[in-house]
Design a protein around this motif. Structure first.
Motif, short mmCIF file in Angstrom:
data_model
loop_
_atom_site.label_atom_id
_atom_site.label_comp_id
_atom_site.label_asym_id
_atom_site.label_seq_id
_atom_site.Cartn_x
_atom_site.Cartn_y
_atom_site.Cartn_z
N MET A 1 27.97 20.79 13.99
CA MET A 1 27.07 21.57 14.79
C MET A 1 25.71 21.69 14.12
SD MET A 1 27.86 22.09 17.60
CE MET A 1 27.90 23.14 18.92
N GLU A 2 25.74 21.96 12.83
CA GLU A 2 24.46 22.09 12.12
C GLU A 2 23.66 20.80 12.21
OE1 GLU A 2 25.53 23.30 8.19
OE2 GLU A 2 26.16 25.28 8.84
N PHE A 3 24.35 19.67 12.13
CA PHE A 3 23.70 18.37 12.24
C PHE A 3 23.05 18.23 13.61
CE2 PHE A 3 23.94 13.79 13.24
CZ PHE A 3 23.19 13.29 12.18
N ALA A 4 23.77 18.61 14.66
CA ALA A 4 23.24 18.51 16.01
C ALA A 4 22.05 19.44 16.20
CB ALA A 4 24.33 18.83 17.03
N VAL A 5 22.12 20.64 15.64
CA VAL A 5 21.00 21.58 15.74
C VAL A 5 19.78 21.01 15.04
CG1 VAL A 5 20.17 23.86 15.02
CG2 VAL A 5 22.45 23.63 16.01
N ASP B 1 22.25 14.39 21.40
CA ASP B 1 22.09 14.91 20.04
C ASP B 1 23.37 14.78 19.21
OD1 ASP B 1 19.42 15.81 20.49
OD2 ASP B 1 20.21 17.55 21.56
N LEU B 2 24.47 14.49 19.87
CA LEU B 2 25.77 14.38 19.19
C LEU B 2 26.05 12.94 18.80
CD1 LEU B 2 27.85 16.66 21.56
CD2 LEU B 2 26.86 17.27 19.35
N PRO B 3 26.87 12.74 17.77
CA PRO B 3 27.27 11.38 17.39
C PRO B 3 27.99 10.69 18.56
CG PRO B 3 27.96 12.96 15.72
CD PRO B 3 27.45 13.75 16.88
N GLU B 4 27.88 9.39 18.63
CA GLU B 4 28.47 8.61 19.72
C GLU B 4 29.96 8.87 19.91
OE1 GLU B 4 28.67 6.17 22.92
OE2 GLU B 4 26.82 6.63 21.87
#
Length: 80
Positions: free
Chosen positions: A1-5, A17-20
């Motif tokens: 989640m932090e990565f997406a944010v 915004d999320l990994p494939e």
């Protein structure tokens, strides 16, 4: 989640915004050995909801939008 944010370009996280690998998490895999029968998927889901609610069957039935009698009947069929 932090990565997406961190990678999100706006004020909300979109699918892009999320990994494939998270774009289609519920689709069956191409490996037939990994595909579970629907009844088993339902059982695992019901038990995980029940566990996440601390075993509260009334709350689980409400969350799953099924009657409490239905939940008890399913749990009984699972041997629980």
């Amino acid at each position: 989640m932090e990565f997406a944010v961190a990678l999100s370009s706006g004020d909300r996280i979109d699918l892009d915004d999320l990994p494939e690998e998270l774009h289609h998490p519920c689709l069956p895999t191409s490996n037939p050995m990994e595909i579970l029968p629907l009844e088993e998927v339902e059982k695992q889901y019901i038990l995980s909801v029940l566990d996440s609610l601390g075993g509260n069957k009334s709350k689980a039935a409400e969350t799953l939008q099924i009657g409490i009698a239905t939940l008890y009947r399913k749990l009984n069929s699972y041997g629980i």
